[in-house]
Design an enzyme around this catalytic site. Structure first.
Site, PDB file in Angstrom:
ATOM      1  N   ALA A 131      37.593  35.906  52.771  1.00 61.32           N
ATOM      2  CA  ALA A 131      38.798  36.749  52.794  1.00 61.32           C
ATOM      3  C   ALA A 131      39.252  37.080  51.376  1.00 61.32           C
ATOM      4  CB  ALA A 131      39.884  36.079  53.629  1.00 61.32           C
ATOM      5  N   SER A 132      40.501  36.778  51.036  1.00 57.84           N
ATOM      6  CA  SER A 132      41.059  37.242  49.757  1.00 57.84           C
ATOM      7  C   SER A 132      40.510  36.523  48.534  1.00 57.84           C
ATOM      8  CB  SER A 132      42.581  37.118  49.770  1.00 57.84           C
ATOM      9  OG  SER A 132      43.141  38.154  50.555  1.00 57.84           O
ATOM     10  N   ILE A 133      39.732  35.462  48.709  1.00 55.99           N
ATOM     11  CA  ILE A 133      39.035  34.899  47.544  1.00 55.99           C
ATOM     12  C   ILE A 133      38.080  35.938  46.971  1.00 55.99           C
ATOM     13  CG2 ILE A 133      37.489  33.059  46.762  1.00 55.99           C
ATOM     14  CD1 ILE A 133      38.807  31.185  48.704  1.00 55.99           C
ATOM     15  N   THR A 134      37.711  36.928  47.785  1.00 57.55           N
ATOM     16  CA  THR A 134      36.942  38.077  47.297  1.00 57.55           C
ATOM     17  C   THR A 134      37.616  38.716  46.086  1.00 57.55           C
ATOM     18  OG1 THR A 134      36.121  38.520  49.540  1.00 57.55           O
ATOM     19  CG2 THR A 134      36.011  40.340  47.965  1.00 57.55           C
ATOM     20  N   LYS A 135      38.925  38.706  46.048  1.00 55.36           N
ATOM     21  CA  LYS A 135      39.660  39.328  44.944  1.00 55.36           C
ATOM     22  C   LYS A 135      39.278  38.744  43.587  1.00 55.36           C
ATOM     23  CE  LYS A 135      43.818  40.636  47.615  1.00 55.36           C
ATOM     24  NZ  LYS A 135      43.432  40.274  48.984  1.00 55.36           N
TER      25      LYS A 135
END
Length: 569
Positions: A131-135
């Site tokens: 999820a937002s660890i992609t950022k």
């Protein structure tokens, strides 16, 4: 099996469970993590907590709680998550790595369990939608483009993506997007638009606030993914593979994974009608963009994320391959900034006792988190599928805190003097009270050492207070004069602080008349919201003009603990 997995496969059963032969003999002190200044220089290898000076008991206890939460959870109707993989590393040594529960457990959104033969157990090799660890990967890509001279942090985004100027966004910079201070809305519903309108819709968004105001926003990172593609001339998924995960040897990390691989299921979705999502990105916006976006879409394992974390702790390099300069890493983790460049900084709500001004990390909506503590050279990775089968089943924040706190508690705080200090656990109130001191010849000069790691004002308060009582009268708080790294200025009546990891010397003057009998007590009153490492008190001294009325190093019997524990060196 990749190089990283070969190294980690050597971790013994004791290391994976966080136990050791010494674990049964009471609490064992770990080594004090005096804050490191320079970057680390390490490649991950397996080992025991005791190999790097950690107390194994807190890690083992946390591992058991994280495992139990795949089943019944007190006060909750449902399990916290179907399964989890947790990993802890310190000084380049993976001291804990464990998989529990199931990668696939449920058949529908109501939580109907699959027959046992159709359920899929969790393993350390299971890939998770992070999820937002992609950022973080998108942010590293942007910083790489800055270092290549293709873009500057203070460039207007519209200088590279002209369509972004629509809606009065001409002054929004790359830095604004990285720090979530662009003023763009927090969310967008791209999957409800025709495919050809999705990217234009993001670029044409109108700000909801002026630049400079913080709003965590997925559109910020979607735009940054487009920016990387424009400035590099490379699709984002290929860029990440060629310039980040490939050089670092992160062979289990990528977008749109092969469905035949072991993958944790996420949510059963009815709107949009996707059924049980497994092997496709959970985030609806990233899904509508083909599974590749700047804010979500990557799948990874705990081992791979630990490699990314170690690369950051190493100053942008791992295994002889550099993905970012040391200067670039420092800019991302600048403790003087309100928000990191892509990374979140000093977030006690999931970093717990590892939080400090330079502690960095991120969470993911699916139940993932990564914590990097440069000061102690530590990494905490927790991957869960907490949205399986439904996001409505609740948060896994307690597990995030539990894992980070375990590593923090395994690092010792040695006494400032002598053989032991008094410790107050961050989870409960405590008082340390003296015998009556006196009759005194007048005001008492009180001094003591304090190690304080608690919530700051604004996050809640966990104050340490020195109180005094004359002749059995009411307790009153003393004005304190603390001195040391991170100590508050002025003369506060309570002490609270976090992340400094240093002892303070504290002085106070307690009013008294000749002949008074004075009692002192140190009172710690945590609210239990977000815990830190707690409070230590040591080297207590109380004197009047005529004599030393209390020397805490010699007169232990004159101190009466309620909730405080004597912690040995």
């Amino acid at each position: 099996m990749g190089r990283t997995m070969l190294v980690l496969a050597a971790v013994s059963v004791a290391a994976l469970t966080g136990t050791s032969a010494a674990a049964g003999g009471g609490f064992e002190q770990g080594r004090f993590d005096r804050p490191a200044v320079a970057f680390a220089d390490a490649e991950l290898r397996g080992g025991l907590p005791t190999d790097v000076g950690l107390a194994p008991e807190p890690i083992a206890a946390a591992a058991e709680r994280i495992a139990r939460w795949t089943g019944s959870v007190p006060g909750r109707e449902h399990p916290m998550y179907a399964g989890a993989v947790s990993l802890l590393a310190h000084d380049g040594v993976v001291v804990h790595r464990r998989a529990v529960g199931h990668a696939l457990r449920y058949a529908d959104g109501a939580g109907t369990e699959l027959p046992p033969g159709q359920q899929v157990p969790m393993t350390p090799e299971t890939r998770f939608d992070i999820a937002s660890i992609t950022k973080l990967f998108t942010s590293i890509a942007v910083l790489q483009q800055v270092e290549a001279g293709a873009v500057r942090l203070d460039d207007p985004v519209a200088a590279h993506l002209p369509a972004f100027a629509a809606g009065g966004k001409g002054d929004i910079t790359v830095r604004h997007l990285l720090t979530h201070t662009s003023g763009l809305p927090a969310t967008v519903r791209l999957w409800e638009l025709p495919p050809e309108r999705r990217i234009p819709a993001v670029l044409e968004l109108a700000p909801e606030r002026p630049p400079g105001d913080y709003t965590y926003s997925d559109p910020n990172m979607i735009v940054l993914g487009l920016l990387v593609e424009r400035t590099s001339g490379t699709p984002l998924d290929r860029y990440v593979a060629e310039r980040i995960t490939g050089p670092l040897g992160m062979t289990a990390t990528g977008y749109n994974p092969d469905p035949s691989l072991p993958i944790a299921a996420t949510e059963f979705q009815s709107d949009p009608p996707r059924g049980m999502v497994r092997g496709e990105v959970h985030d609806e916006n990233a899904w509508s963009l083909g599974g590749v976006a700047g804010h979500a879409g990557l799948f990874s394992t705990a081992d791979d994320l630990a490699v990314l974390g170690q690369a950051i702790l190493n100053g942008g390099e791992y295994g002889g391959r550099r993905v970012l300069s040391e200067r670039g890493v420092r800019s991302m983790l600048d403790p003087g900034a309100a928000h990191g460049l892509g990374f979140e900084l000093d977030q006690r709500w999931y970093m717990a006792g590892l939080s400090a001004p330079g502690t960095a990390g991120h969470t993911g909506y699916t139940g993932t988190s990564l914590v990097l503590d440069p000061a102690s050279r530590s990494i905490a990775v927790l991957l869960t599928n907490r949205v399986h089968p439904s996001r409505e089943w609740g948060s896994n924040n307690p597990a995030r805190q539990e894992l980070a706190q375990a590593l923090a508690r395994s690092l010792a705080v040695p006494p400032s003097k002598g053989s032991a200090s008094w410790f107050a656990d961050p989870a409960r109130a405590a008082t340390l009270t003296t015998d009556p001191l006196g009759p005194v010849a007048g005001p008492l000069r009180v001094s003591f050492d304090a190690f304080v790691d608690s919530q700051r004002d604004g996050d809640g308060t966990d104050p340490l207070v020195l109180e005094h009582s004359a002749n059995g009268g009411p307790w009153r708080a003393a004005a304190l004069r603390p001195d040391g790294p991170g100590a508050p200025g002025g003369e506060p009546t309570s002490l609270a602080g976090a992340g400094h990891r240093a002892w303070w010397r504290v002085h106070a003057t307690v009013p008294a008349r000749p002949g008074d009998q004075i009692r002192l007590r140190w009172r710690y009153a945590p609210d239990g919201r977000y815990v830190g490492r707690g409070v230590h008190v040591d080297r207590i001294l109380a004197q009047d003009r005529d004599a030393t009325r209390l020397d805490g190093e010699r007169e232990h019997a004159a101190l009466h603990p309620d909730g405080w524990t004597a912690v040995p060196r």
